[in-house]
Design an enzyme around this catalytic site. Structure first.
Site, PDB file in Angstrom:
ATOM      1  N   HIS A 176       0.839  -1.205   0.000  1.00  0.00           N
ATOM      2  CA  HIS A 176       0.000   0.000   0.000  1.00  0.00           C
ATOM      3  C   HIS A 176       0.873   1.255   0.000  1.00  0.00           C
ATOM      4  O   HIS A 176       0.624   2.198  -0.748  1.00  0.00           O
ATOM      5  CB  HIS A 176      -0.872   0.066   1.264  1.00  0.00           C
TER       6      HIS A 176
ATOM      7  N   ARG B 165      -2.042  -6.258  -8.100  1.00  0.00           N
ATOM      8  CA  ARG B 165      -0.979  -7.170  -7.692  1.00  0.00           C
ATOM      9  C   ARG B 165      -0.731  -8.199  -8.773  1.00  0.00           C
ATOM     10  O   ARG B 165       0.343  -8.281  -9.322  1.00  0.00           O
ATOM     11  CB  ARG B 165      -1.360  -7.887  -6.387  1.00  0.00           C
TER      12      ARG B 165
HETATM   13  P1  ADP Z   1      -9.834  -3.417  -0.507  1.00  0.00           P
HETATM   14  O1  ADP Z   1     -10.665  -3.986   0.586  1.00  0.00           O
HETATM   15  O2  ADP Z   1     -10.407  -2.204  -1.157  1.00  0.00           O
HETATM   16  O3  ADP Z   1      -9.314  -4.420  -1.527  1.00  0.00           O
HETATM   17  P2  ADP Z   1      -7.130  -3.300   0.462  1.00  0.00           P
HETATM   18  O4  ADP Z   1      -6.620  -2.561   1.645  1.00  0.00           O
HETATM   19  O5  ADP Z   1      -7.028  -4.790   0.497  1.00  0.00           O
HETATM   20  O6  ADP Z   1      -8.595  -2.822   0.296  1.00  0.00           O
HETATM   21  O7  ADP Z   1      -6.415  -2.767  -0.836  1.00  0.00           O
HETATM   22  C1  ADP Z   1      -6.514  -1.440  -1.270  1.00  0.00           C
HETATM   23  C2  ADP Z   1      -5.917  -1.335  -2.661  1.00  0.00           C
HETATM   24  O8  ADP Z   1      -4.521  -1.584  -2.596  1.00  0.00           O
HETATM   25  C3  ADP Z   1      -6.466  -2.334  -3.670  1.00  0.00           C
HETATM   26  O9  ADP Z   1      -6.525  -1.704  -4.934  1.00  0.00           O
HETATM   27  C4  ADP Z   1      -5.434  -3.439  -3.681  1.00  0.00           C
HETATM   28  O10 ADP Z   1      -5.419  -4.134  -4.909  1.00  0.00           O
HETATM   29  C5  ADP Z   1      -4.168  -2.608  -3.500  1.00  0.00           C
HETATM   30  N1  ADP Z   1      -3.059  -3.391  -2.940  1.00  0.00           N
HETATM   31  C6  ADP Z   1      -3.029  -4.073  -1.790  1.00  0.00           C
HETATM   32  N2  ADP Z   1      -1.831  -4.671  -1.604  1.00  0.00           N
HETATM   33  C7  ADP Z   1      -1.067  -4.345  -2.688  1.00  0.00           C
HETATM   34  C8  ADP Z   1       0.258  -4.679  -3.132  1.00  0.00           C
HETATM   35  N3  ADP Z   1       1.053  -5.457  -2.419  1.00  0.00           N
HETATM   36  N4  ADP Z   1       0.679  -4.172  -4.307  1.00  0.00           N
HETATM   37  C9  ADP Z   1      -0.137  -3.406  -5.059  1.00  0.00           C
HETATM   38  N5  ADP Z   1      -1.392  -3.063  -4.703  1.00  0.00           N
HETATM   39  C10 ADP Z   1      -1.868  -3.530  -3.546  1.00  0.00           C
END
Ligand code: ADP
Length: 162
Positions: A17, A91
């Site tokens: 993130h 991802r």
């Molecule tokens: P949500 O419940 O909206 O999926 P997350 O906190 O899991 O919330 O993720 C928020 C955003 O960050 C999403 O677009 C997710 O794909 C992205 N994200 C999470 N982890 C990673 C990572 N390691 N690399 C790239 N993007 C990520």
């Protein structure tokens, strides 16, 4: 002024993130990180805790970054923030189908706000909050996936609830 919203649950905020936040903050004039309440995901941390964590971890980053809780339709939140873009991190192929569908539906709700996808650094792409929590629950080290302060928050939470 170009404003973008980066929405997520951030339960907890990971290095993946933070990399997306760092990359996007200098693409726009203001980045609004929207922390969803999202009770359906049964988060480990309360929204107040997640908000405080994201604020702390982004405090020293360059650029204009606001961290705001929201409990409404994403497109309504984005519009209220004056955003022209929603940022999402991608991802792997596994993320694609869900993100594709959501971007498509959001486009139908408000065609003036674009969904933009960013990739985290290759080394950080496998990181997912869900797996961080699982590893920590089984006593594994999460130090490579989150900051030291977040790792401490997770350990403290697990200890308090064991
Ligand atoms: P949500 O419940 O909206 O999926 P997350 O906190 O899991 O919330 O993720 C928020 C955003 O960050 C999403 O677009 C997710 O794909 C992205 N994200 C999470 N982890 C990673 C990572 N390691 N690399 C790239 N993007 C990520």
């Amino acid at each position: 002024m170009k404003v973008a919203v980066y929405p997520g649950t951030f339960d907890p905020v990971t290095l993946g993130h933070l990399d997306i936040i760092r990359r996007s903050a200098h693409l726009v004039d203001k980045l609004v990180i929207g922390v969803t309440t999202n009770p359906s995901k049964e988060p480990m941390f309360s929204v107040a805790e997640r908000l405080a964590m994201v604020k702390r971890e982004t405090a020293d980053m360059p650029g204009s970054i606001d961290v705001i809780e929201f409990d409404s339709l994403l497109m309504d939140f984005a519009e209220a923030q004056g955003a022209t873009a929603i940022l999402r991190g991608l991802r792997a192929v596994a993320d694609f189908e869900y993100e594709f569908q959501m971007a498509g539906m959001n486009q139908q709700l408000n065609d003036d706000i674009e969904t933009v996808f960013l990739m985290a650094d290759v080394s950080l792409q496998p990181i997912a909050s869900k797996l961080v929590k699982e590893i920590a629950r089984y006593g594994g080290s999460i130090d490579k996936f989150v900051t030291a302060a977040v790792a401490e928050d997770v350990r403290r939470h697990l200890k308090a609830n064991s």
